[in-house]
Motif scaffolding. Structure first.
Motif: not given
Length: 239
Positions: A172-178
């Protein structure tokens, strides 16, 4: 053979006709190596279900059994020990201790269980290396990227060889790729360890990484479905 089984779970807040039921008769079973996503809108009961399955709270009614042992019948101290030895946890923000290097953050469950620091950190280094973090064991959370920090959290969840790993909105706290990289690491590592995985998420793209999905609404499982056998879990998620 099921490793974790819940039957008729009810979690009620308040008394009488006006009581709110966060869970209203939920059944769940998990097998070793299985990954299950629990989805639903805010307030559907998915996080409450995770807390009951993990022995964090006792349900108002129903049972949760880990290999035949009833969590609800255990005292608080025994459930605390069980959570340290049999369960691993991955949270949205990672919840790493800022002052500790990666290897000590990952080793914490072992040290809390009484394992000496040298043995615990050696085991943690091995798990970190298996998750692609070799050479980063001495970095503190502030010196890691978001994805690297979440891999440390995964290492912490796996270091004690748990039977079940619980992940609450792990990307939830990460960008899509990561986030996709972390999901690949999480699902692959838990499967390789022979543990079961429960992922709570509101995101269908995250749920597709799991082999089975329980869709919740108003405290009930309203739909259950499996990923197509011919499509690996996680396939179809855009990058």
């Amino acid at each position: 053979m099921d490793i974790l089984t819940a039957r008729g779970l009810v979690m009620a807040y308040g008394d009488g006709p006006g009581a709110t039921r966060a869970l209203d008769g939920v059944d769940v079973s998990l097998r070793p190596g299985e990954s299950v996503a629990v989805t639903g809108p805010s307030g559907s009961g998915k996080t409450t279900l995770l807390h009951c399955l993990a022995g964090i709270v006792r349900p108002t009614a129903g049972s949760v059994q880990l290999e035949g042992a009833d969590l609800a019948a255990m005292g608080d101290a025994r459930r605390t020990v069980l959570r340290r030895s049999a369960f691993g946890f991955v949270f949205q923000s990672g919840q790493l201790l800022a002052e500790l290097p990666a290897q000590e953050n990952a080793a914490l469950p072992l040290m809390l269980a009484g394992v000496d620091r040298r043995t615990a950190t050696a085991r943690a280094r091995d798990v970190l290396a298996a998750l692609g973090l070799a050479g980063l064991q001495d970095r503190r959370p502030g010196q890691l990227s978001g994805g690297q920090a979440q891999r440390v959290a995964i290492a912490r969840a796996l270091v004690g060889s748990p039977k079940v790993v619980f992940a609450d909105e792990p990307t939830g706290a990460l960008d899509q790729g990561t986030g996709e990289e972390v999901l690949g690491t999480l699902t692959g590592a838990v499967r390789a360890a022979g543990a079961a995985l429960v992922v709570v998420t509101h995101d269908p793209a995250v749920a597709r990484w799991c082999g089975r999905t329980l869709a919740m609404r108003d405290g009930r499982v309203v739909r259950e479905f499996r990923a197509p056998a011919e499509v690996p879990a996680g396939a179809g998620v855009s990058s």
